[in-house]
Design a protein around this motif. Structure first.
Motif, PDB file in Angstrom:
ATOM      1  N   GLY A  22       0.742  -1.131   0.077  1.00 39.28           N
ATOM      2  CA  GLY A  22       0.029  -0.037  -0.049  1.00 39.28           C
ATOM      3  C   GLY A  22       0.961   1.215   0.064  1.00 39.28           C
ATOM      4  O   GLY A  22       0.423   2.164  -0.599  1.00 39.28           O
ATOM      5  N   ALA A  23       1.936   1.206   0.632  1.00 42.44           N
ATOM      6  CA  ALA A  23       2.889   2.231   0.730  1.00 42.44           C
ATOM      7  C   ALA A  23       3.184   2.723  -0.698  1.00 42.44           C
ATOM      8  O   ALA A  23       3.642   3.814  -1.128  1.00 42.44           O
ATOM      9  N   LEU A  24       3.718   1.523  -1.210  1.00 37.62           N
ATOM     10  CA  LEU A  24       4.109   1.743  -2.728  1.00 37.62           C
ATOM     11  C   LEU A  24       3.131   2.376  -3.402  1.00 37.62           C
ATOM     12  O   LEU A  24       3.675   3.220  -4.315  1.00 37.62           O
ATOM     13  N   LEU A  25       1.943   1.885  -3.369  1.00 43.53           N
ATOM     14  CA  LEU A  25       0.948   2.511  -4.360  1.00 43.53           C
ATOM     15  C   LEU A  25       0.731   3.998  -3.905  1.00 43.53           C
ATOM     16  O   LEU A  25       0.631   4.764  -4.825  1.00 43.53           O
ATOM     17  N   TRP A  26       0.856   4.250  -2.715  1.00 38.33           N
ATOM     18  CA  TRP A  26       0.521   5.768  -2.424  1.00 38.33           C
ATOM     19  C   TRP A  26       1.696   6.772  -2.690  1.00 38.33           C
ATOM     20  O   TRP A  26       1.440   7.523  -3.116  1.00 38.33           O
ATOM     21  N   THR A  27       3.180   5.939  -2.850  1.00 34.56           N
ATOM     22  CA  THR A  27       3.846   6.975  -3.298  1.00 34.56           C
ATOM     23  C   THR A  27       3.888   7.174  -4.976  1.00 34.56           C
ATOM     24  O   THR A  27       3.940   8.104  -5.416  1.00 34.56           O
ATOM     25  N   LEU A  28       3.334   5.935  -5.574  1.00 36.16           N
ATOM     26  CA  LEU A  28       2.866   6.251  -7.044  1.00 36.16           C
ATOM     27  C   LEU A  28       1.786   7.234  -7.064  1.00 36.16           C
ATOM     28  O   LEU A  28       1.908   7.908  -8.136  1.00 36.16           O
ATOM     29  N   ILE A  29       0.907   7.279  -6.244  1.00 38.12           N
ATOM     30  CA  ILE A  29      -0.189   8.052  -6.283  1.00 38.12           C
ATOM     31  C   ILE A  29       0.345   9.678  -6.029  1.00 38.12           C
ATOM     32  O   ILE A  29       0.128  10.551  -6.841  1.00 38.12           O
TER      33      ILE A  29
END
Ligand SMILES: [Zn+2]
Length: 681
Positions: free
Chosen positions: A107-114
Motif C-alpha cells: 500500500g505504501a508503494l501504491l501511495w507513493t505512486l499516487i
C-alpha cells in the motif's frame, strides 16, 4: 424516525485469481533451476480482461508467461497487471509472515505512486498483485495467497444516482469518441478523462488531471476495470479513484464525479463499449484525508479462499505434474476430440480395455503396435522367436541400431522397451516363442518344451480379446488360428507379398450359443479357408530368395494400418466380432459400424494401386477352422496337435476331406504371402 435510506456506498468487485497449471509448472522449474533458496520477491505479471459476461467475476489471470519480461499485451480486451511473487522456503515461514504488514508495504508503494504523480503517467501501475506462497515441489502441492492491494482512500464513495448504461448518458457520437480514444491508448493507459463544458467534449490522458482541475466544466473518469456488474466497478477502479480523490481533495467542486466503468467487447470484428456503465459518485473525506499531505492510508485486498475465508488457497497438482499422467491425459484428449467432434458413438473405454496379442513382432507387428497405441489400445503382448538384426530397424518401426548390437535383443523384448519409451503408460509384455507348425516334426527330446509352448500360447490367447497373426510363414498361423477359433477370439490376419497384401478377419465360429442367438449368422472364412492344400513346411526345398520374400517397404505399413483400422471398425460395429459382410451389400441385416463398413478381406496390389474387398464364407473342409478340426483339437488336445506336427503331410487333408476333393478337381493357384523381409526374421 427517519426512514430515508442512507447514502449507498460504492463497492468494488475484487479480482478472482485464476492461475493456470502451466504457471505452477514454470514456477517449479524456476524454483529448482534458478531461485534455489533465494526467497526474495520476484517480478511477475498477469492480466485481466474487460468484456466478461456478467455471470462471471472479473479474473486476474496468471499463466506460464508470468515470468516473461518481454510479454506483449496485444489483445484489445486484455490489460496488464504487474505482480510480485514471494515464495517462502518453508510452510512455517509462509504461515507466520505478517500478512497485514505485507499489505501495508504494498500500500505504501501504491501511495507513493499516487502522490508522486507517477501513476498519473502510468495508471496501470496501480493495478497490481502480490502472490505469497509455498511450493512443495516433491508433492506438487502449492499453498498461495493473492493480495490485490488497494488503499482505503478516500473514506467512502457514494452513489448519487442509479448507475446507467453509457448510451443513456452520452450521445452516440460521444460514445464513439470514447471508444476510439480508448482504442488508441496503450494498454498501460487503462484510465483516462473526459472534460465537458457547455461548448466542448474532449478526451484527455490521466496525466492531464491536475491541469483540468483549474478549468470550469465537468470531469469524467473512465477506467477499463474488468467488471461486468451493473453497480460495482472492478478492482482497478479502486486505486484510480483513490488517485482522483487525492488530486481533487482541495477542489470541492470536483468532489462529485462521474465514473465510466468502461467495458469492451468485440462484436462482428468491431470493438464496442455500449454496455459500459456510468456512475455518478460523491467523494467523502475524513478531515484527516484532506490535509495538505494525507497520511499513508490502510491497505486491503487479500483474496478469500473458495469458502470465503481469509486464508491461503491450496492446489494439488500431483496428478497433473507427473509427465506420465500428462501423456495419459494428452493421448486421451486426442481420442476424445475424435469422439466429441466426429464419431460420438466411439467407445473409447472398450478400445482402451481391449487386450491384444501380437503374434509376430517384425515389420507388421511393429507397425500394428504403433497404430494400436494411436487408438489408445495399450494392452499389448508381443510374441516372436527372432532377435533384432541389422537389417530390421529401417523397416521395423519399433527397433533401432542399438537393439541389433551383440547378437541383437529378442524382438519381443525390444518391442516392449520401445513402446514404453513411446508411451510409459502402455501395458506391454514380450514373450519369446517358437510357434509349433504342421509339417515341422517335433523330436522326442523336444516334446516337453513344445507341450509347454502350446500351453503358454493357449493361455496367451485365452487372456486376449484379439489375436493378430503377423508372422512370416503360412504354416505358423495354423496353430493360433485353430486355438483362437476354438476359443472364439477375434483374429486379424495380415500377410504380405512383394507388392501385394492381404488383411482379413477370421470368421467367428458358429457355436451353439451363436446359432441360437443369431440364426441369420453366416460364418466368414479364415486364412486357410481359401486354400485347397494343408499348411506344410514351406521353407523346405526352397532357395534363399524364395524362403525370404522381399516386399516393397510401404506394403507392410499399409497392411498394418488397415489391419488395425479393420479391428477398430469391427469393435465399434453393433454386432462386434459377428459383424456380417457381403461385398454386394445384399445382407438384410447389414448394419454399418459408426466408422463405416467392416470388410472381411482386403487384398491390395501396389502395382495397380488397387484394393479389392472379397468376402468368403467359411469352408467346411478348411484345414484350420472347420468343425472337424476344432472338435479334434477340443477333444484330443495336444495329442491331436502332435499328430499334425509329426504326421504325414496329408493328415489334415485326409481329416477334412480335402484329399477327396483333390481327386475331384484340378489344383488351383494358391496365394502364399509372407511378410518376411530379411534373412533373419
Ligand atoms: Zn478356415
Amino acid at each position: 424516525m427517519d426512514d430515508k435510506p442512507g447514502p449507498r456506498v460504492l463497492k468494488f468487485e475484487l479480482f478472482a485469481s485464476c492461475v493456470s497449471v502451466d504457471f505452477w509448472m514454470t514456477l517449479s522449474k524456476k524454483k529448482l533451476e534458478t531461485f534455489g533458496l533465494d526467497a526474495s520477491a520476484k517480478r511477475i505479471s498477469g492480466s485481466y480482461t474487460t468484456g466478461n459476461s456478467s455471470t462471471v467475476s472479473s479474473r486476474l489471470d496468471v499463466t506460464y508467461d508470468a515470468f516473461d519480461d518481454e510479454k506483449q499485451h496485444s489483445h484489445t480486451l486484455t490489460y496488464p497487471a504487474e505482480g510480485k511473487l514471494l515464495l517462502f522456503n518453508t510452510i512455517e515461514a509462509f504461515r507466520d509472515c505478517d500478512k497485514q504488514q505485507l499489505a501495508d508495504q504494498e500500500g505504501a508503494l501504491l501511495w507513493t505512486l499516487i502522490t508522486s504523480g507517477e501513476a498519473l503517467e502510468h495508471p496501470s501501475m496501480l493495478t497490481n498483485f502480490f502472490l505469497a506462497g509455498y511450493a512443495d515441489l516433491k508433492k506438487h502441492v502449492y499453498r498461495y495467497w493473492f493480495l490485490f492491494p488497494a488503499v482505503v482512500y478516500p473514506d467512502a464513495l457514494v452513489h448519487e444516482s442509479e448507475p446507467l448504461e453509457i448510451t443513456k448518458i452520452f450521445s452516440k457520437e460521444c460514445v464513439e469518441n470514447i471508444s476510439d480514444f480508448s482504442h488508441r491508448l496503450s494498454h498501460e493507459q487503462n484510465a483516462f478523462l473526459i472534460h465537458q463544458d457547455d461548448a466542448s467534449f474532449e478526451l484527455f490522458h490521466l496525466r492531464d488531471l491536475p491541469a483540468l482541475l483549474s478549468k470550469t466544466g465537468k470531469i469524467t473518469l473512465c477506467v477499463c476495470d474488468g467488471s461486468a456488474q451493473k453497480d460495482n466497478p472492478g478492482w482497478p477502479a479502486r486505486n484510480i479513484l483513490a488517485l482522483y480523490a487525492y488530486y481533487v481533495r482541495s477542489h470541492a467542486q470536483h468532489h462529485r464525479i462521474q465514473l465510466v466503468s468502461l467495458r469492451k467487447r468485440v462484436l462482428n470484428g468491431q470493438t464496442d463499449i455500449d454496455h459500459s456503465i456510468v456512475m455518478d459518485l460523491r467523494v467523502v473525506f475524513t478531515p484527516d484525508q484532506i490535509r495538505e499531505i494525507p497520511q499513508t492510508p490502510r491497505t486491503v485486498g487479500w483474496e478469500r479462499d473458495e469458502k470465503g475465508r481469509l486464508q491461503p488457497r491450496m492446489v494439488d497438482l500431483s496428478s497433473q505434474m507427473d509427465p506420465q499422467k500428462l501423456a495419459e491425459q494428452a493421448v486421451a484428449l486426442n481420442l476424445k476430440l475424435m469422439k466429441w467432434r466426429l464419431v460420438p458413438q466411439l467407445d473409447l473405454t472398450l478400445l482402451h480395455g481391449t487386450k491384444v496379442l501380437l503374434l509376430g513382432s517384425g515389420t507388421l507387428g511393429c507397425n500394428v503396435a504403433r497404430c494400436l497405441m494411436g487408438w489408445g489400445m495399450m494392452n499389448l503382448t508381443f510374441v516372436d522367436n527372432a532377435r533384432v538384426s541389422y537389417s530390421n530397424p529401417v523397416r521395423q518401426s519399433l527397433f533401432t541400431f542399438d537393439d541389433c548390437i551383440e547378437n541383437g535383443l529378442p524382438k519381443s523384448q525390444a518391442a516392449v522397451q520401445a513402446v514404453k519409451r513411446i508411451y510409459p503408460g502402455v501395458n506391454a509384455r514380450g514373450v519369446q516363442m517358437n510357434i509349433p507348425m504342421p509339417g515341422h516334426s517335433v523330436p522326442t527330446g523336444m516334446r516337453k518344451e513344445v507341450v509347454e509352448t502350446i500351453t503358454q500360447l493357449e493361455r496367451l490367447i485365452d487372456e486376449s480379446h484379439v489375436v493378430f497373426l503377423l508372422m512370416d510363414t503360412r504354416e505358423s498361423r495354423w496353430l493360433p488360428t485353430v486355438i483362437a477359433a476354438a476359443k472364439e477370439k477375434i483374429v486379424i490376419n495380415a500377410a504380405l507379398g512383394f507388392d501385394s497384401f492381404l488383411v482379413m478377419r477370421h470368421g467367428m465360429r458358429v457355436s451353439q450359443r451363436v446359432a441360437a442367438k443369431m440364426p441369420q449368422y453366416r460364418q466368414l472364412g479364415c486364412y486357410f479357408c481359401n486354400d485347397v492344400v494343408a499348411p506344410g513346411n514351406s521353407t523346405k526345398d526352397r532357395t534363399l530368395d524364395q524362403q525370404c520374400t522381399v516386399t516393397r517397404p510401404g506394403v507392410a505399413m499399409i497392411a498394418s494400418a488397415l489391419a488395425v483400422e479393420l479391428l477398430v471398425t469391427l469393435l465399434t460395429h453393433p454386432k462386434g466380432a459377428y459383424a456380417p459382410f457381403d461385398a454386394k451389400g445384399s445382407e438384410d441385416d447389414d448394419v454399418e459400424s459408426p466408422l463405416g463398413i467392416v470388410p472381411h478381406q482386403m487384398r491390395g496390389f501396389l502395382s495397380t494401386h488397387n484394393t479389392v474387398l472379397p468376402a468368403t464364407t467359411a469352408f467346411d473342409k478348411c484345414t484350420a477352422c472347420s468343425e472337424v478340426i476344432l472338435t479334434n483339437y477340443e477333444q484330443r488336445g495336444q495329442d491331436f496337435l502332435f499328430e499334425v506336427f509329426n504326421g504325414s503331410a496329408s493328415l489334415l487333408e485326409d481329416l477334412t476331406g480335402l484329399t477327396e476333393l483333390h481327386k475331384e478337381s484340378e489344383n488351383t493357384e494358391i496365394w502364399d504371402l509372407s511378410d518376411n523381409d530379411s534373412l533373419s526374421s
